[in-house]
Motif scaffolding. Structure first.
Motif, short mmCIF file in Angstrom:
data_model
loop_
_atom_site.label_atom_id
_atom_site.label_comp_id
_atom_site.label_asym_id
_atom_site.label_seq_id
_atom_site.Cartn_x
_atom_site.Cartn_y
_atom_site.Cartn_z
N PRO A 29 37.14 35.52 36.80
CA PRO A 29 38.44 36.07 38.45
C PRO A 29 37.81 38.15 38.06
CG PRO A 29 39.90 35.42 36.96
CD PRO A 29 38.42 35.61 36.31
N ASP A 30 37.77 38.03 38.90
CA ASP A 30 38.73 39.81 39.41
C ASP A 30 40.03 39.87 40.35
OD1 ASP A 30 38.82 39.18 42.02
OD2 ASP A 30 36.82 40.64 42.74
N SER A 41 42.93 36.53 41.54
CA SER A 41 43.47 36.22 40.81
C SER A 41 44.64 35.95 41.71
CB SER A 41 43.37 36.77 39.64
OG SER A 41 42.87 36.87 39.20
N GLN A 42 44.74 37.54 42.14
CA GLN A 42 45.66 36.91 43.45
C GLN A 42 45.86 36.28 44.68
OE1 GLN A 42 47.91 39.48 42.67
NE2 GLN A 42 49.48 39.04 44.97
N ARG A 49 34.90 42.60 30.56
CA ARG A 49 35.11 43.07 30.49
C ARG A 49 36.95 43.93 30.97
NH1 ARG A 49 33.54 46.65 27.84
NH2 ARG A 49 33.06 47.96 29.53
N ALA A 50 37.68 43.01 31.11
CA ALA A 50 38.88 43.01 31.89
C ALA A 50 39.73 43.66 31.82
CB ALA A 50 39.37 41.57 31.93
N GLY A 51 39.15 44.56 30.09
CA GLY A 51 40.25 45.28 29.15
C GLY A 51 40.34 46.52 30.05
N THR A 52 39.21 46.62 30.60
CA THR A 52 38.23 48.38 31.20
C THR A 52 38.93 47.64 32.98
OG1 THR A 52 36.86 47.43 31.81
CG2 THR A 52 36.98 48.58 29.55
N ASN A 96 43.85 38.87 35.45
CA ASN A 96 43.95 37.01 35.52
C ASN A 96 45.15 36.99 35.06
OD1 ASN A 96 43.35 34.50 36.41
ND2 ASN A 96 43.42 34.09 34.36
N HIS A 97 45.23 37.42 33.41
CA HIS A 97 46.75 37.05 33.01
C HIS A 97 47.78 38.22 33.61
CE1 HIS A 97 44.19 36.28 29.30
NE2 HIS A 97 44.76 35.73 28.55
N THR A 98 48.24 39.06 33.68
CA THR A 98 48.94 39.89 34.08
C THR A 98 49.66 39.09 35.59
OG1 THR A 98 48.07 42.02 33.28
CG2 THR A 98 49.71 41.46 35.48
N ILE A 99 48.16 38.80 36.30
CA ILE A 99 48.17 37.85 37.58
C ILE A 99 48.72 36.25 37.41
CG2 ILE A 99 47.76 37.56 40.15
CD1 ILE A 99 45.59 40.55 39.78
N MET A 100 48.58 35.76 36.93
CA MET A 100 48.70 34.47 36.72
C MET A 100 49.49 34.39 35.65
SD MET A 100 46.07 32.52 38.65
CE MET A 100 45.89 31.86 38.85
N HIS A 101 49.91 34.19 34.73
CA HIS A 101 51.03 34.60 34.31
C HIS A 101 52.55 34.69 34.53
CE1 HIS A 101 48.59 32.40 31.39
NE2 HIS A 101 48.35 33.45 30.30
N GLY A 102 52.13 35.77 35.17
CA GLY A 102 53.46 36.61 36.27
C GLY A 102 54.10 35.72 37.43
#
Length: 215
Positions: free
Chosen positions: A126-127, A131-132, A154-157, A164-170
């Motif tokens: 997901p972009d 995720s938001q 490519r999500a590290g860039t 997705n980790h930042t938004i969903m887990h947050g």
């Protein structure tokens, strides 16, 4: 009839008229393990080492992007694609699992599965806007993918990295990775059971993910 039964099951669980009883001991250094005679192999206790850590039940919504991923392994799920799916299948309900069917689990060898090139891994996900939308506007339980992680390769860039980790887990949501057999699920109506190991203070766990679906 099966769909009605599954819908009733979810309704009863959400209403609190059914209770799920966890019969599993927490797994940690203090968990008692069997002490066997010396002639047998020892049963060592559990040791836990922190690698990394980020400071319910629900019907599944399966979004099929297989053709897109076949054409572009860096395919990103966008809000527009989610809304197009909803036009056909209805709005994603709160508390649902969203499963991204990409066909990635057909890649049986590790090199193809990880798909790492000179500039890094390439796989779908997901972009940040998707995720938001899922985490906050749809209030889903979590997202499941066939790839090794819930972010695109490519999500590290991206900005932010690994959105997705930042938004969903947050937002307190969950992620299921390395799923398979999503092609056997209907777009809506299946019920997902995803039970993690009860690892003491664990931020993640292997799971045996099951789906109940109309025959």
């Amino acid at each position: 009839m099966a769909t009605t039964v599954l819908g009733q099951l979810v309704e009863e669980l959400n209403a609190g008229r059914l209770r799920v009883v966890d019969l599993t001991q927490p797994l940690g250094p203090a968990t008692p393990v069997i002490d066997v005679p010396p002639i047998f192999a020892a049963s060592p206790g559990v040791t836990i080492e922190t690698l990394s850590k980020y400071d319910e039940k629900g019907p599944a919504c399966v979004i099929d992007v297989t053709n897109d991923v076949d054409a572009n392994p860096d395919f990103l799920l966008t809000p527009e694609r989610i809304e197009a799916w909803e036009q056909e299948h209805g709005r994603i309900p709160g508390g649902a699992w969203v499963l991204l069917r990409s066909g990635w689990s057909r890649r049986s060898d590790p090199a193809s599965f990880f798909n790492v090139a000179a500039d890094g891994p390439h796989s779908p996900g997901p972009d940040a806007r998707a995720s938001q939308l899922l985490a906050h506007d749809r209030d889903v339980l979590g997202i499941g993918v066939e790839t090794v992680g819930t972010d695109a390769g490519r999500a590290g860039t991206f900005d932010p990295p690994f959105p997705n980790h930042t938004i969903m887990h947050g937002a307190g949501k969950f992620g299921l990775a390395s799923l398979c057999n999503l092609d056997q699920l209907p777009p809506t109506g299946a019920v997902v059971i995803a039970a993690p190991l009860k690892i003491v203070e664990g931020s993640g766990s292997p799971l045996r993910v099951l789906a109940i679906t109309p025959a």
